[in-house]
Design a protein around this motif. Sequence first.
Motif, PDB file in Angstrom:
ATOM      1  N   SER A   1       4.608  -0.832  -0.112  1.00  0.00           N
ATOM      2  CA  SER A   1       5.302  -0.355  -0.907  1.00  0.00           C
ATOM      3  C   SER A   1       6.254   1.380  -0.787  1.00  0.00           C
ATOM      4  CB  SER A   1       5.842  -1.485  -2.354  1.00  0.00           C
ATOM      5  OG  SER A   1       4.139  -0.222  -3.241  1.00  0.00           O
ATOM      6  N   GLY A   2       5.560   2.059  -1.194  1.00  0.00           N
ATOM      7  CA  GLY A   2       4.922   3.339  -1.442  1.00  0.00           C
ATOM      8  C   GLY A   2       5.410   4.194  -0.139  1.00  0.00           C
TER       9      GLY A   2
ATOM     10  N   VAL B   1      -0.409   6.523   6.628  1.00  0.00           N
ATOM     11  CA  VAL B   1       0.948   5.340   5.870  1.00  0.00           C
ATOM     12  C   VAL B   1       0.893   5.603   4.132  1.00  0.00           C
ATOM     13  CG1 VAL B   1       0.720   3.774   7.530  1.00  0.00           C
ATOM     14  CG2 VAL B   1      -0.347   3.039   5.907  1.00  0.00           C
ATOM     15  N   SER B   2      -0.255   6.276   3.530  1.00  0.00           N
ATOM     16  CA  SER B   2       0.220   6.188   2.589  1.00  0.00           C
ATOM     17  C   SER B   2      -0.021   7.930   1.941  1.00  0.00           C
ATOM     18  CB  SER B   2      -0.378   5.426   1.690  1.00  0.00           C
ATOM     19  OG  SER B   2      -0.940   5.557   0.135  1.00  0.00           O
ATOM     20  N   HIS B   3      -1.191   8.583   2.319  1.00  0.00           N
ATOM     21  CA  HIS B   3      -1.710   9.662   1.186  1.00  0.00           C
ATOM     22  C   HIS B   3      -0.609  11.050   1.680  1.00  0.00           C
ATOM     23  CE1 HIS B   3      -6.289   7.965   1.233  1.00  0.00           C
ATOM     24  NE2 HIS B   3      -4.852   7.013   0.500  1.00  0.00           N
ATOM     25  N   LEU B   4      -0.516  10.513   3.551  1.00  0.00           N
ATOM     26  CA  LEU B   4       0.339  11.899   3.902  1.00  0.00           C
ATOM     27  C   LEU B   4       1.585  11.520   2.934  1.00  0.00           C
ATOM     28  CD1 LEU B   4       1.276  14.237   5.188  1.00  0.00           C
ATOM     29  CD2 LEU B   4       1.879  13.200   7.292  1.00  0.00           C
ATOM     30  N   PRO B   5       2.690   9.755   3.054  1.00  0.00           N
ATOM     31  CA  PRO B   5       3.700  10.257   2.299  1.00  0.00           C
ATOM     32  C   PRO B   5       3.827  11.243   1.136  1.00  0.00           C
ATOM     33  CG  PRO B   5       3.280   8.455   3.869  1.00  0.00           C
ATOM     34  CD  PRO B   5       2.036   8.861   3.878  1.00  0.00           C
TER      35      PRO B   5
ATOM     36  N   PRO C   1      -7.514  -2.646  -2.430  1.00  0.00           N
ATOM     37  CA  PRO C   1      -6.188  -3.180  -2.948  1.00  0.00           C
ATOM     38  C   PRO C   1      -4.951  -2.410  -1.982  1.00  0.00           C
ATOM     39  CG  PRO C   1      -6.786  -2.581  -5.171  1.00  0.00           C
ATOM     40  CD  PRO C   1      -8.491  -2.158  -4.307  1.00  0.00           C
ATOM     41  N   ILE C   2      -4.599  -2.992  -1.393  1.00  0.00           N
ATOM     42  CA  ILE C   2      -2.855  -2.017  -1.423  1.00  0.00           C
ATOM     43  C   ILE C   2      -2.239  -2.484  -2.480  1.00  0.00           C
ATOM     44  CG2 ILE C   2      -2.051  -1.266   0.469  1.00  0.00           C
ATOM     45  CD1 ILE C   2      -4.564  -1.327   0.490  1.00  0.00           C
ATOM     46  N   ALA C   3      -1.802  -1.555  -3.092  1.00  0.00           N
ATOM     47  CA  ALA C   3      -0.882  -1.864  -4.137  1.00  0.00           C
ATOM     48  C   ALA C   3      -1.043  -0.617  -5.379  1.00  0.00           C
ATOM     49  CB  ALA C   3      -0.627  -3.470  -5.259  1.00  0.00           C
ATOM     50  N   GLY C   4       0.611  -0.163  -5.650  1.00  0.00           N
ATOM     51  CA  GLY C   4       0.279   0.628  -6.615  1.00  0.00           C
ATOM     52  C   GLY C   4       1.448   0.578  -7.121  1.00  0.00           C
TER      53      GLY C   4
END
Lengths: 302, 302
Positions: A219-220, B189-193, B125-128
């Motif tokens: 979702s991010g 897909v997460s840390h760079l954004p 877990p891929i949620a936040g």
Amino acid sequence: MQKAFQRIAIFGVGLIGGSFALALKKAGAVEQIVGVGRSQASLEKAQQLGIIDEIALNAEQALCNCDLVLIAAPVAQTGAILKAIYPHLQPGTIVTDAGSTKADVVAAARESLGEKIAQFVPAHPIAGRELNGPEAALVDLYVGKKAVITRLPENSDADVTRVAWAWQQCGAIIHHLEPAAHDAVFAAVSHLPHLLAYALVDDIARKPHADTLFQYAASGFRDFTRIAGSSPEMWRDISLANRAAMLQELDSYTARLSILRQHLVDADSEGIEGIYANAQRARHNWISAIEAAEKQQREGGD
Amino acid sequence: MQKAFQRIAIFGVGLIGGSFALALKKAGAVEQIVGVGRSQASLEKAQQLGIIDEIALNAEQALCNCDLVLIAAPVAQTGAILKAIYPHLQPGTIVTDAGSTKADVVAAARESLGEKIAQFVPAHPIAGRELNGPEAALVDLYVGKKAVITRLPENSDADVTRVAWAWQQCGAIIHHLEPAAHDAVFAAVSHLPHLLAYALVDDIARKPHADTLFQYAASGFRDFTRIAGSSPEMWRDISLANRAAMLQELDSYTARLSILRQHLVDADSEGIEGIYANAQRARHNWISAIEAAEKQQREGGD
């Protein structure tokens, strides 16, 4: 007390023009709306959806007995549309636009409209979705959103007030900026973020293991890249029209990225946290200010 | 058929640990949950909110008769927490974590747990949300989300299955990756954004006319920067823990930005549109795939 428009012509009955039409109709602020544009299919769809009452084949037909013209096409087409409008533009008709850039639109208008330039009141409603076309139009797209008018020295107060009234009927809040100041502001808070989001998705899509990467995007990533779902043609035009201001913002941004990159290389914990914390604090303050303003609007009215 | 956990200890009862607790309780998958952490206020809040049943003063008390331990603290604390756990870790107790990086967590676990390493099953877990603390915990945070297990060669199948079962009880879908592959994927897909969003808000906040800029920032900016509302401490730790992979992704991204910058300088209409259109298409395909998967999940069940 302003009276309703008799007949409005909309060039480009997509998300922006279509939502304007729906909102004015709902407010009872217009008798009749005529649509004109490049795509016959879009025009017919807009008519089916009740966005427009009539389809005009050309500018002459569209402008006949028209008291307001809205240009809601990608900004690069503004000059050509204004050239087509010019010979049929009668005194008493106001022309406005909804373009995301203003300096280039004003330059195109001066060139195309010549001595009729006073009739052109440039504007920019700050609202959008990542969907296009008449099906994407929403009656409440502009409710509570800003509409920025970048008036020209030649504009009459009455015409500026009339354009402001139209946007107020859509639920928008009127702001005024100089065209150049407008473009500098939106380069920073809208145009650059679009470019950055497009670049990220493009970068990932080009990697050999793109499928795996997209599989784990969550979702991010979805929110961060939402604006990369916007029309490439529209944003190509905006990027070209406002490229000087965008280059300035891009260079400022990449300078921040270089600093952050060096902090990563140095494993500089404080340096990284300093930037992240400053950003989080600034965003928190911004969101709090928005929420306070929305609350005031709901309670105060005006 | 797995049976419910008797007693679970959670180190860090914030968004991630708290949501795990709420979901397991709702599923009837646990008898008792004990919380432990740095902040007494957070622990008391979590107890008031019914997230935990008991507060432990230290690792010894927390681990007593415990069949599962979840570490849900910022990743930099994982090593210290595992060191505190080690002397009290009995055979039969499984330790897992929820860290956003895995290679560093595995290294810390090997160092801290020594010969007990088989008892540690790393997961993510891929949620936040961009909110923190026990008040931010949601019973359905993990429903339909992925939980990635990066199992160690030493782990028993039974322990891996038990951890997977816990996440399944929260509504999550189990995936398996190697720790290094996990870190490379999430860097992209997460840390760079997150880094990019923090850098943009920081850049704008530092400008002398930041207030004006924020005033005109709208929904596109809001979504693009949502992740810059996340915990700076958490993301500092992730950035440091995964900096090699992040630097690689950052360099790939800035190379794309340079190309796009040159297209702007050259007013290269096709070049700009090529990148924007490729991104829009890739994002559209990705969203369509997500929606198809969600539909299948709703209809198929399992």
